[in-house]
Design a protein around this motif. Sequence first.
Motif, PDB file in Angstrom:
ATOM      1  N   GLU A   8       0.828  -1.214   0.000  1.00  0.00           N
ATOM      2  CA  GLU A   8       0.000   0.000   0.000  1.00  0.00           C
ATOM      3  C   GLU A   8       0.859   1.260   0.000  1.00  0.00           C
ATOM      4  O   GLU A   8       0.534   2.236  -0.658  1.00  0.00           O
ATOM      5  N   SER A  11       2.028   1.704  -3.545  1.00  0.00           N
ATOM      6  CA  SER A  11       0.916   2.190  -4.379  1.00  0.00           C
ATOM      7  C   SER A  11       0.661   3.673  -4.159  1.00  0.00           C
ATOM      8  O   SER A  11       0.449   4.426  -5.112  1.00  0.00           O
ATOM      9  N   GLU A  15       1.002   6.670  -6.855  1.00  0.00           N
ATOM     10  CA  GLU A  15      -0.138   7.537  -7.160  1.00  0.00           C
ATOM     11  C   GLU A  15       0.173   9.006  -6.880  1.00  0.00           C
ATOM     12  O   GLU A  15      -0.217   9.883  -7.659  1.00  0.00           O
TER      13      GLU A  15
END
Length: 179
Positions: A8, A11, A15
Amino acid sequence: MKGIIFTEFISIVEEQFGLEISQKMFDHANDTGVYTAVGSYDHRQLIKLIMSLSHITNIPAQQLQQTYGRLVFPTLLKTLPVPDIESDDTFSFIEKVEHHIHIEVKKLHPDVTPPKFVFSNKTQSTMTMDYHSARCMGHVCMDVLEGCANYFNQSLTIAMQPMNTSQSHVRFSLTLNGD
């Protein structure tokens, strides 16, 4: 530390900053970047990645940890080992994390040591919570709490007080703000 925390984080970095910065972070940390959500990894590697990202972006590591904590809450919520756990508000959910979810996590993953929360001085609008963790990630915890309040559409004021120099023990004073 469970791999989902790493996957996470990666990610969110991709992003928020893009693939180029993500790769620079791995290169600077001398890290392959290969993590799986179900694996277990040394928490110091996550700290190393955060420090590398801080170096590359010139954003303080504390601020990066807080942003990560706030953004990761919805994903962590989806992965709970107790899918039918219901809460109406931030405080009851936080208590259930300690009294139910952490217990289930330890049953499923005996090698995991989740943080410990100790609650005191709870009223309808205030709560004092002591966070105990050898990982010393109080800033992440602080904004996971903020993410939790956002999930329940509540506004929360959080005061964070380190109780020792390593910050393995942090006291949070939480106040729900009126609508």
